[in-house]
Write an enzyme that holds these catalytic residues in place. Structure first.
Site, PDB file in Angstrom:
ATOM      1  N   GLU A 174      53.657 -62.634 -88.570  1.00  0.00           N
ATOM      2  CA  GLU A 174      54.851 -62.999 -87.770  1.00  0.00           C
ATOM      3  C   GLU A 174      54.284 -62.782 -86.056  1.00  0.00           C
ATOM      4  O   GLU A 174      53.576 -61.532 -85.732  1.00  0.00           O
ATOM      5  CB  GLU A 174      55.612 -61.649 -87.825  1.00  0.00           C
ATOM      6  CG  GLU A 174      56.818 -61.595 -86.940  1.00  0.00           C
ATOM      7  CD  GLU A 174      57.868 -60.545 -87.094  1.00  0.00           C
ATOM      8  OE1 GLU A 174      57.339 -59.156 -87.298  1.00  0.00           O
ATOM      9  OE2 GLU A 174      58.998 -60.602 -87.162  1.00  0.00           O
ATOM     10  N   GLY A 176      56.540 -50.317 -91.271  1.00  0.00           N
ATOM     11  CA  GLY A 176      57.538 -49.824 -92.453  1.00  0.00           C
ATOM     12  C   GLY A 176      56.765 -49.313 -93.730  1.00  0.00           C
ATOM     13  O   GLY A 176      57.197 -48.227 -94.201  1.00  0.00           O
ATOM     14  N   GLY A 178      61.489 -52.883 -87.609  1.00  0.00           N
ATOM     15  CA  GLY A 178      60.322 -52.861 -86.508  1.00  0.00           C
ATOM     16  C   GLY A 178      59.304 -53.903 -87.518  1.00  0.00           C
ATOM     17  O   GLY A 178      59.635 -54.489 -88.536  1.00  0.00           O
ATOM     18  N   SER A 179      57.981 -53.209 -87.451  1.00  0.00           N
ATOM     19  CA  SER A 179      56.945 -54.294 -87.951  1.00  0.00           C
ATOM     20  C   SER A 179      56.688 -53.796 -89.469  1.00  0.00           C
ATOM     21  O   SER A 179      57.015 -52.487 -89.696  1.00  0.00           O
ATOM     22  CB  SER A 179      55.740 -54.067 -87.269  1.00  0.00           C
ATOM     23  OG  SER A 179      55.273 -52.579 -87.367  1.00  0.00           O
ATOM     24  N   THR A 180      56.237 -54.817 -90.182  1.00  0.00           N
ATOM     25  CA  THR A 180      55.894 -54.309 -91.291  1.00  0.00           C
ATOM     26  C   THR A 180      54.825 -53.279 -91.692  1.00  0.00           C
ATOM     27  O   THR A 180      55.076 -52.410 -92.737  1.00  0.00           O
ATOM     28  CB  THR A 180      55.599 -55.741 -92.371  1.00  0.00           C
ATOM     29  OG1 THR A 180      56.693 -56.552 -92.342  1.00  0.00           O
ATOM     30  CG2 THR A 180      55.272 -55.424 -93.715  1.00  0.00           C
ATOM     31  N   LYS A 198      65.975 -42.647 -82.528  1.00  0.00           N
ATOM     32  CA  LYS A 198      64.921 -42.799 -81.757  1.00  0.00           C
ATOM     33  C   LYS A 198      65.034 -44.406 -81.219  1.00  0.00           C
ATOM     34  O   LYS A 198      64.583 -45.365 -82.338  1.00  0.00           O
ATOM     35  CB  LYS A 198      63.700 -42.557 -82.272  1.00  0.00           C
ATOM     36  CG  LYS A 198      62.618 -42.293 -81.462  1.00  0.00           C
ATOM     37  CD  LYS A 198      61.082 -42.476 -81.931  1.00  0.00           C
ATOM     38  CE  LYS A 198      60.620 -43.930 -81.851  1.00  0.00           C
ATOM     39  NZ  LYS A 198      60.393 -44.565 -80.606  1.00  0.00           N
ATOM     40  N   GLU A 204      64.152 -53.030 -92.352  1.00  0.00           N
ATOM     41  CA  GLU A 204      64.422 -54.417 -91.918  1.00  0.00           C
ATOM     42  C   GLU A 204      63.005 -54.939 -91.145  1.00  0.00           C
ATOM     43  O   GLU A 204      62.944 -54.233 -89.985  1.00  0.00           O
ATOM     44  CB  GLU A 204      65.723 -54.421 -90.929  1.00  0.00           C
ATOM     45  CG  GLU A 204      66.310 -55.735 -90.970  1.00  0.00           C
ATOM     46  CD  GLU A 204      65.893 -56.682 -90.099  1.00  0.00           C
ATOM     47  OE1 GLU A 204      64.752 -57.333 -90.129  1.00  0.00           O
ATOM     48  OE2 GLU A 204      66.176 -56.551 -88.731  1.00  0.00           O
ATOM     49  N   CYS A 239      63.419 -61.146 -85.309  1.00  0.00           N
ATOM     50  CA  CYS A 239      62.587 -61.016 -86.608  1.00  0.00           C
ATOM     51  C   CYS A 239      63.023 -62.274 -87.772  1.00  0.00           C
ATOM     52  O   CYS A 239      62.092 -62.716 -88.271  1.00  0.00           O
ATOM     53  CB  CYS A 239      63.117 -59.918 -87.291  1.00  0.00           C
ATOM     54  SG  CYS A 239      64.911 -59.635 -87.412  1.00  0.00           S
TER      55      CYS A 239
HETATM   56  P1  NDP Z   1      56.817 -51.318 -84.353  1.00  0.00           P
HETATM   57  O1  NDP Z   1      57.231 -51.266 -85.633  1.00  0.00           O
HETATM   58  O2  NDP Z   1      55.460 -50.183 -84.026  1.00  0.00           O
HETATM   59  O3  NDP Z   1      57.970 -50.417 -83.500  1.00  0.00           O
HETATM   60  C1  NDP Z   1      59.227 -50.466 -83.909  1.00  0.00           C
HETATM   61  C2  NDP Z   1      60.034 -49.007 -83.955  1.00  0.00           C
HETATM   62  O4  NDP Z   1      58.957 -48.111 -84.792  1.00  0.00           O
HETATM   63  C3  NDP Z   1      59.815 -48.207 -82.521  1.00  0.00           C
HETATM   64  O5  NDP Z   1      60.882 -47.256 -82.089  1.00  0.00           O
HETATM   65  C4  NDP Z   1      58.402 -47.519 -82.426  1.00  0.00           C
HETATM   66  O6  NDP Z   1      57.994 -46.599 -81.715  1.00  0.00           O
HETATM   67  C5  NDP Z   1      58.583 -46.875 -84.236  1.00  0.00           C
HETATM   68  N1  NDP Z   1      57.267 -46.578 -84.497  1.00  0.00           N
HETATM   69  C6  NDP Z   1      55.970 -46.796 -84.190  1.00  0.00           C
HETATM   70  N2  NDP Z   1      55.198 -46.126 -85.250  1.00  0.00           N
HETATM   71  C7  NDP Z   1      55.796 -45.257 -85.910  1.00  0.00           C
HETATM   72  C8  NDP Z   1      55.488 -44.225 -86.732  1.00  0.00           C
HETATM   73  N3  NDP Z   1      54.229 -43.987 -87.174  1.00  0.00           N
HETATM   74  N4  NDP Z   1      56.392 -43.753 -87.329  1.00  0.00           N
HETATM   75  C9  NDP Z   1      57.791 -43.713 -86.926  1.00  0.00           C
HETATM   76  N5  NDP Z   1      58.146 -44.628 -86.234  1.00  0.00           N
HETATM   77  C10 NDP Z   1      57.095 -45.605 -85.816  1.00  0.00           C
HETATM   78  O7  NDP Z   1      56.700 -52.684 -83.443  1.00  0.00           O
HETATM   79  P2  NDP Z   1      55.747 -52.864 -82.229  1.00  0.00           P
HETATM   80  O8  NDP Z   1      56.641 -52.546 -81.158  1.00  0.00           O
HETATM   81  O9  NDP Z   1      54.575 -52.470 -82.171  1.00  0.00           O
HETATM   82  O10 NDP Z   1      55.773 -54.452 -82.556  1.00  0.00           O
HETATM   83  C11 NDP Z   1      54.668 -55.097 -83.001  1.00  0.00           C
HETATM   84  C12 NDP Z   1      55.036 -56.205 -83.754  1.00  0.00           C
HETATM   85  O11 NDP Z   1      56.235 -55.720 -84.763  1.00  0.00           O
HETATM   86  C13 NDP Z   1      55.660 -57.098 -82.931  1.00  0.00           C
HETATM   87  O12 NDP Z   1      54.750 -58.194 -82.664  1.00  0.00           O
HETATM   88  C14 NDP Z   1      56.602 -58.077 -84.325  1.00  0.00           C
HETATM   89  O13 NDP Z   1      55.713 -58.808 -84.940  1.00  0.00           O
HETATM   90  C15 NDP Z   1      56.983 -56.746 -85.110  1.00  0.00           C
HETATM   91  N6  NDP Z   1      58.183 -56.436 -84.867  1.00  0.00           N
HETATM   92  C16 NDP Z   1      59.294 -56.678 -85.525  1.00  0.00           C
HETATM   93  C17 NDP Z   1      60.608 -56.271 -85.312  1.00  0.00           C
HETATM   94  C18 NDP Z   1      61.906 -56.725 -86.136  1.00  0.00           C
HETATM   95  O14 NDP Z   1      62.873 -56.951 -85.798  1.00  0.00           O
HETATM   96  N7  NDP Z   1      61.452 -56.928 -87.354  1.00  0.00           N
HETATM   97  C19 NDP Z   1      60.938 -55.625 -84.162  1.00  0.00           C
HETATM   98  C20 NDP Z   1      59.950 -55.145 -83.376  1.00  0.00           C
HETATM   99  C21 NDP Z   1      58.612 -55.583 -83.699  1.00  0.00           C
HETATM  100  P3  NDP Z   1      57.682 -46.732 -80.315  1.00  0.00           P
HETATM  101  O15 NDP Z   1      57.853 -47.984 -79.937  1.00  0.00           O
HETATM  102  O16 NDP Z   1      58.362 -45.952 -79.503  1.00  0.00           O
HETATM  103  O17 NDP Z   1      56.009 -46.240 -80.187  1.00  0.00           O
END
Ligand code: NDP
Length: 498
Positions: A401, A253, A248-250, A195, A270, A304
């Protein structure tokens, strides 16, 4: 930002792909979401609608997981030799290389990053990751073990694919993230339900087309576009998924860990980072300035392991801050399609607001704006490269972050390595650290003291052979390298009385 910039002409193949339709890839076929719902993806350079995308929900997750399960359990994938798997993955790398220009354009349109960055970073790295893991297919071995039980024994270990993998990727480097998840999974013999982030689904969907073109059997890779709260949550809760891998975000996570705990899914995470860039007085200051600026302003800071905290010795602090601030004001910010652009927009209005909120909170807590800080224009999501000084360890801008082009610059008084390491380690993150010094002894001592998954000395860069991941709240496990593929396997021990 200049208004009259000349833009690269979008190739016809890119326009045709973007027109769509954009469906879900399930069991080797492109299908609409069961609910028929869609969502929109936008161009961050001007906010315009790019495409309508199928929105997967739990019913689609079910179909995709079942397809991946069949392909894993008794489909042609489960009978394919490692060498045949390697050839297919290599073929995908070749196809990606053939279509690299097209992918770069799609990434720029969907994510906003400069076309040149997509061409010289995202595409080559993605291709190399595929080739690197293709090479691992035939090298995933166990070992024979000497055991001391009474009698004569033959004991050995072997590595088996973990099963069906649910991969969830973010929007900052969509193609690189998708490839970093599927390449090791496929090399290990797993099948995948992937996804991508709602903001940037397009290159992952185009990758899905190449996956079919090069001949991966049906069900081996399934792509579900949709929202995290629906499609993502249904994946992490689905009993047919054996492992979840997430970037993605902590905060998300944490949600994933809880969902995966029900049936003890394997989990690799990650997550975020707050990478310190530590400059010692003996450093090559000009290189450190350039390195520090690139580390935080590349990809508009949406990386990140962006170097978001600068710690410089007081003797070199002003020179460094002046240099990085000068680079910040020189950085050419503009649409990713403009040839002159060095920094594109951030991905969305939400991200722009989030970054602006952090800058304001830093100033409210006493930080000084050395350069930048403002939005650029009213169309698209552009923000100035920003340097804050006078920041303290207790401030949100130093602890959290930001995921934007915002550097917090701080100085230290003496080259007391323990003290510097303590300060550098004083966040909940532990993804990366960067050192600038010409002193080998300082570099090695500091590398040992820092709680970070990757320590870089006098430079940066990505390599598929180097494991990547975080200490502390920056994640679980490692991606890339040998550890990256082993994370997609279960280790089995066999002991045979002879
Ligand atoms: P998210 O962590 O929300 O998004 C990353 C992925 O997780 C997306 O595919 C998202 O789906 C999915 N996701 C969101 N909620 C759920 C859930 N409950 N269960 C399973 N999957 C889920 O990041 P954001 O887009 O909200 O960004 C916010 C902050 O996160 C950024 O400002 C940054 O600080 C951090 N971030 C860190 C990253 C890294 O590389 N470490 C990358 C991205 C963000 P969808 O987007 O389709 O809702």
């Amino acid at each position: 930002m200049s208004v009259n910039v000349s833009m690269a002409a979008i190739p016809a193949a890119v326009s045709e792909f973007i027109r769509g339709p954009h469906k879900l890839l399930i069991d080797g076929k492109w299908v609409a979401a069961a609910s028929n719902k869609t969502f929109s993806t936008h161009n961050p350079a001007n906010g315009s609608l790019l495409a309508e995308i199928a929105a997967a929900e739990a019913a689609d997750v079910d179909l995709a997981v079942n397809a991946a399960r069949r392909a894993f359990d008794d489909g042609p994938w489960s009978r394919m030799t490692p060498a045949a798997r390697a050839k297919l993955i290599w073929r995908l790398a070749d196809a990606l290389e053939t279509h690299a220009e097209e992918f770069a354009f799609i990434e720029t349109l969907d994510n906003g990053k400069p076309l040149n960055d997509a061409k010289i970073v995202d595409l080559p790295h993605s291709i190399e990751v595929l080739r690197y893991f293709a090479g691992w297919c035939t090298k995933l071995n166990g070992e024979s073990i000497s055991i001391s039980n009474p009698g004569t024994w033959h004991a050995y270990t072997m590595r088996e694919p973990v099963g069906v993998v649910g991969s969830i990727t973010p929007w900052n480097a969509p193609l690189m993230m998708a490839v970093s998840k599927i390449a090791p999974a496929l090399a290990a013999g797993c099948t995948v339900v992937l996804k991508p982030a709602e903001q940037t689904p397009l290159t992952t969907l185009r990758l899905g087309q190449l996956i079919l073109d090069v001949g991966f059997p049906e069900g081996v890779v399934n792509i579900l576009t949709g929202f995290g709260e629906t499609a993502g949550a249904a994946m992490t809760a689905h009993p047919g998924i054996d492992k979840v891998t997430f970037t993605g975000s902590t905060d998300v996570g944490r949600i994933i860990i809880r969902a995966a705990a029900n049936d003890f899914k394997r989990v690799t995470l990650e997550l975020g980072g707050k990478t310190p860039v530590i400059v010692f007085p003996d450093a090559d200051i000009d290189r450190a300035i350039e390195g520090a600026a690139r580390s935080i302003f590349s990809n508009a800071g949406q990386i990140c392991n962006a170097g978001s905290r600068l710690y410089a010795h007081r003797d070199v602090f002003e020179k460094l801050v002046d240099g990085v601030s000068r680079r910040a004001s020189e950085f050419r910010v503009g649409p990713g399609l403009a040839a002159s652009t060095q920094m594109g927009p951030v991905v969305s209005q939400e991200q722009l607001d989030r970054i602006s909120g952090f800058i304001a909170s830093g100033q409210n807590q006493g930080a000084e704006l050395r350069v930048g800080g403002g939005r650029i224009g009213s169309e698209g999501y552009f923000i100035q490269p920003t340097v804050l000084t006078g920041t303290r360890p207790d401030m949100d801008v130093v602890q959290q972050e930001i995921f934007g082009p915002v550097l917090c610059a701080m100085s230290y008084e003496e080259a007391d390595l323990d003290r510097i390491a303590r300060e550098a380690n004083a966040t909940s993150y532990g993804l990366g650290a960067v050192l600038w010094t010409q002193n080998l002894s300082t570099a090695h001592k500091m590398a040992k003291k820092l709680k970070a998954g990757t320590v870089r000395v006098n430079g940066g860069g990505l390599d598929p052979a180097l494991p990547f991941g975080g200490f502390k709240q920056s994640g679980w496990g490692r991606e890339l390298g040998r550890e990256g593929i082993e994370a997609y396997t279960e280790l089995k021990s066999v002991a045979m009385a002879l």
